[in-house]
Design a protein around this motif. Structure first.
Motif, PDB file in Angstrom:
ATOM      1  N   UNK A 396       0.834  -1.202   0.000  1.00 21.65           N
ATOM      2  CA  UNK A 396       0.000   0.000   0.000  1.00 21.65           C
ATOM      3  C   UNK A 396       0.872   1.256   0.000  1.00 21.65           C
ATOM      4  N   UNK A 397       0.603   2.152  -0.938  1.00 22.51           N
ATOM      5  CA  UNK A 397       1.421   3.363  -1.073  1.00 22.51           C
ATOM      6  C   UNK A 397       0.544   4.585  -1.345  1.00 22.51           C
ATOM      7  N   UNK A 398       1.195   5.728  -1.428  1.00 20.37           N
ATOM      8  CA  UNK A 398       0.522   6.998  -1.677  1.00 20.37           C
ATOM      9  C   UNK A 398       1.068   7.577  -2.982  1.00 20.37           C
ATOM     10  N   UNK A 399       0.202   7.748  -3.938  1.00 15.88           N
ATOM     11  CA  UNK A 399       0.602   8.169  -5.277  1.00 15.88           C
ATOM     12  C   UNK A 399       1.403   9.478  -5.231  1.00 15.88           C
ATOM     13  N   UNK A 400       0.964  10.417  -4.395  1.00 22.29           N
ATOM     14  CA  UNK A 400       1.649  11.711  -4.319  1.00 22.29           C
ATOM     15  C   UNK A 400       3.089  11.551  -3.841  1.00 22.29           C
ATOM     16  N   UNK A 401       3.305  10.676  -2.850  1.00 21.33           N
ATOM     17  CA  UNK A 401       4.661  10.452  -2.334  1.00 21.33           C
ATOM     18  C   UNK A 401       5.556   9.881  -3.435  1.00 21.33           C
ATOM     19  N   UNK A 402       5.019   8.906  -4.199  1.00 23.48           N
ATOM     20  CA  UNK A 402       5.819   8.297  -5.260  1.00 23.48           C
ATOM     21  C   UNK A 402       6.180   9.310  -6.333  1.00 23.48           C
ATOM     22  N   UNK A 403       5.244  10.194  -6.678  1.00 27.10           N
ATOM     23  CA  UNK A 403       5.511  11.224  -7.690  1.00 27.10           C
ATOM     24  C   UNK A 403       6.569  12.212  -7.212  1.00 27.10           C
ATOM     25  N   UNK A 404       6.514  12.537  -5.928  1.00 25.33           N
ATOM     26  CA  UNK A 404       7.483  13.492  -5.358  1.00 25.33           C
ATOM     27  C   UNK A 404       8.880  12.882  -5.296  1.00 25.33           C
ATOM     28  N   UNK A 405       8.945  11.584  -4.996  1.00 22.54           N
ATOM     29  CA  UNK A 405      10.227  10.958  -4.681  1.00 22.54           C
ATOM     30  C   UNK A 405      10.915  10.265  -5.859  1.00 22.54           C
ATOM     31  N   UNK A 406      10.170  10.009  -6.960  1.00 21.94           N
ATOM     32  CA  UNK A 406      10.761   9.179  -8.003  1.00 21.94           C
ATOM     33  C   UNK A 406      10.321   9.628  -9.397  1.00 21.94           C
ATOM     34  N   UNK A 407      11.305   9.894 -10.250  1.00 20.13           N
ATOM     35  CA  UNK A 407      11.032  10.346 -11.617  1.00 20.13           C
ATOM     36  C   UNK A 407      10.256   9.290 -12.411  1.00 20.13           C
ATOM     37  N   UNK A 408      10.534   8.037 -12.166  1.00 20.76           N
ATOM     38  CA  UNK A 408       9.845   6.948 -12.870  1.00 20.76           C
ATOM     39  C   UNK A 408       8.326   7.032 -12.632  1.00 20.76           C
ATOM     40  N   UNK A 409       7.952   7.237 -11.361  1.00 22.97           N
ATOM     41  CA  UNK A 409       6.521   7.310 -11.055  1.00 22.97           C
ATOM     42  C   UNK A 409       5.910   8.638 -11.502  1.00 22.97           C
ATOM     43  N   UNK A 410       6.721   9.674 -11.498  1.00 24.01           N
ATOM     44  CA  UNK A 410       6.218  10.970 -11.964  1.00 24.01           C
ATOM     45  C   UNK A 410       5.783  10.855 -13.425  1.00 24.01           C
ATOM     46  N   UNK A 411       6.558  10.116 -14.196  1.00 20.69           N
ATOM     47  CA  UNK A 411       6.201   9.887 -15.602  1.00 20.69           C
ATOM     48  C   UNK A 411       5.029   8.923 -15.734  1.00 20.69           C
ATOM     49  N   UNK A 412       5.049   7.899 -14.877  1.00 21.33           N
ATOM     50  CA  UNK A 412       4.007   6.877 -14.957  1.00 21.33           C
ATOM     51  C   UNK A 412       2.615   7.444 -14.723  1.00 21.33           C
ATOM     52  N   UNK A 413       2.520   8.385 -13.765  1.00 20.12           N
ATOM     53  CA  UNK A 413       1.201   8.882 -13.389  1.00 20.12           C
ATOM     54  C   UNK A 413       0.765  10.112 -14.186  1.00 20.12           C
ATOM     55  N   UNK A 414       1.236  10.202 -15.413  1.00 26.64           N
ATOM     56  CA  UNK A 414       0.685  11.205 -16.326  1.00 26.64           C
ATOM     57  C   UNK A 414      -0.614  10.650 -16.898  1.00 26.64           C
TER      58      UNK A 414
END
Length: 545
Positions: A396-414
């Motif tokens: 279980x994770x928080x989408x906002x935290x992943x976007x803030x902390x990791x470029x891979x997820x920042x791209x993924x959640x476009x």
């Protein structure tokens, strides 16, 4: 010159000086179990060998154990005790200030303004009009009726008390004028220090071995008593029988025979004895007047000194802790930057004896930093808005935290990625322990994996372009390398282009060549890598014989 033993004064227990510290850095506390340690709220370590302890628990019970020199444990007898004994008369009293002197004697002020004293009393430093030793805490009431004591301070054989009205009372040994009465006659009971302080409101007190200091409301400091080393900061070394103004400062702890002062602008001054470099001036010359030190550093927010040591410490606004003076036998004449987080650690680890310089506070509030809050919420179903499914298990994770902390997820959640619309994302290319460790790293900045699993995480870090994670994986692998896994780790380092790790594993294998070549991992390796290793090892002279 005064020849009394050094004082072991503990500066006032005023809450503004409290900090959160690890009490187990003082060896005596290793005698207590985890349950007892977790119950401690305040503590004081004192004695000529830091061999006596008084502590207060969260339910306001007061306990003591150790040598019991001159009955300073207050247990009602003169016996040493390796086990804590409860001081019943003090239980239920909320302690606001505690101080000890090298006489030795102890003073304690409660939240109700009561003053208790016990221990050595040859000079009436207990303030009860006698010279009989105090084997247990006794209420000091002479001349203090209807007065509320808020702070106490012990010299070697004299005592000070501060009331809520800003009045200072002194009593005990007075050979150098440390009682401030204008004479050198000993004072058997508390007497108000007047003269220059008559119409002043005092906000803080402290004692040197045979000197006294008080800070008044506007920050001005007054000193009286022994001044042979210039510790009163008056520009001379003559004793002072009544209070005399020193300078304008806000707080001033005293060492064996030196003083430190901190202005409200965060400037640090020192004066007095300097045999061990405790003034931090770069030499060992005494200073009769205040000299500014640490001038090139940022704002100072805390200073520390203690009578039983020749050690000084200071903390800056950003949390850097400096120490100087006598540190484990060395004379450090210039402030030295430590890796400690509080000044208390300096005295626990480097002072001799390793006493506390103030009443320690171990109160743990519920406040969490941002980092602590993030760590706590990792893999929390209650607050998470996204789940990863790996090998049939959820993370279980928080989408906002992943976007803030990791470029891979920042791209993924476009919005144009399918994953942005999903509540559950399936992961197939990495095993569960590896992917969970990766997500946990985004919340904690730490990697907690065995070296074999760290290889898989190194693979992930490489494909996700996480450079810091890659370095942490390499560090984990280096710590966990053995003869059995060395060749597997070498192969992984080559596979994931981790040059530093590859060099480390290669040297490990070459240095233990005979053992490594007998392992299963060596014989399971693919041919090209084996040829490359043999060729490279031969160039290093591994096959000379």
């Amino acid at each position: 010159p005064n020849t009394n033993p050094p004082d072991t004064h503990c500066p006032p227990g005023n809450p503004r000086w409290h900090t959160m510290v690890d009490v187990t850095k003082w060896p005596l506390f290793s005698l207590l179990g985890d349950q007892v340690l977790s119950s401690i709220r305040q503590a004081c370590v004192f004695g000529t060998s830091a061999n006596e302890v008084i502590y207060i628990t969260k339910n306001d019970h007061v306990w003591a154990f150790g040598l019991n020199c001159s009955n300073c444990l207050g247990t009602g007898d003169s016996q040493s005790s390796i086990l804590p004994k409860k001081l019943d008369v003090l239980c239920g009293k909320k302690v606001v200030s505690l101080s000890y002197g090298s006489g030795p004697h102890v003073l304690l002020a409660s939240e109700d303004g009561e003053l208790f004293a016990w221990g050595h009393n040859s000079y009436s430093q207990l303030g009860n009009g006698t010279t009989n030793q105090g084997v247990a805490p006794v209420l000091v009431s002479a001349n203090l009726l209807n007065k509320r004591v808020t702070e106490v301070a012990c010299g070697s054989h004299h005592s000070l008390a501060l009331t809520d009205a800003g009045e200072v009372y002194a009593w005990g040994y007075n050979n150098c004028g440390q009682v401030g009465s204008g004479s050198t006659a000993n004072q058997p009971t508390p007497r108000r220090v007047s003269n220059c302080l008559q119409n002043k409101v005092v906000v803080s007190i402290t004692c040197g071995q045979t000197s006294s200091l008080a800070v008044v409301q506007n920050g001005e400091v007054y000193g009286w008593g022994y001044n042979g080393n210039g510790q009163l900061g008056l520009g001379n070394n003559g004793n002072q029988l009544t209070p005399l103004s020193t300078y304008i400062y806000t707080h001033k702890p005293s060492g064996y025979a030196h003083s430190l002062a901190l202005t409200d602008e965060g400037l640090l001054y020192a004066w007095g004895a300097n045999t061990y470099g405790q003034l931090g001036t770069g030499n060992k010359s005494n200073q009769l007047s205040p000299v500014q030190i640490l001038t090139e550093k940022e704002r100072i927010v805390e200073i520390a000194a203690c009578h039983s040591t020749h050690t000084s410490a200071a903390k800056t606004q950003s949390g850097q802790v400096y120490m100087w003076g006598q540190c484990r036998g060395q004379s450090i004449v210039l402030p030295f930057l430590t890796l400690f987080s509080c000044t208390d650690d300096v005295f626990a680890c480097f002072a001799t004896p390793s006493v506390t310089w103030r009443l320690l506070s171990l109160e743990h509030d519920d406040f969490l930093t941002v980092a602590q809050s993030l760590k706590k919420e990792f893999d929390s179903p209650d607050t998470a808005d996204l789940k990863f499914s790996v090998e049939g298990k959820y993370i279980h994770v928080h989408k906002a935290v992943l976007k803030i902390r990791c470029e891979h997820f920042r791209s993924m959640f476009q919005s144009h990625w399918n994953e942005d619309m999903k509540e559950v994302i399936e992961i197939n290319q990495f095993p569960y322990p590896v992917y969970r460790a990766f997500l946990q790293f985004l919340y904690t900045d730490n990697v907690d994996l065995p070296p074999e699993d760290a290889i898989g995480l190194l693979d992930l870090a490489t494909s996700y372009c996480e450079k810091r994670l890659k370095r942490l994986c390499q560090h984990t692998i280096k710590r966990g390398i053995t003869v059995e896994n060395a060749f597997s780790l070498l192969a992984a380092a080559v596979r994931y282009d981790a040059e530093d790790l590859e060099e480390f594993c290669f040297k490990f294998c070459v240095n233990r060549l005979t053992e490594v070549t007998q392992t299963a991992a060596f014989w399971q390796i693919e041919g090209n890598l084996l040829k490359q290793f043999i060729c490279r090892a031969s160039r290093c002279g591994a096959f000379k014989n």
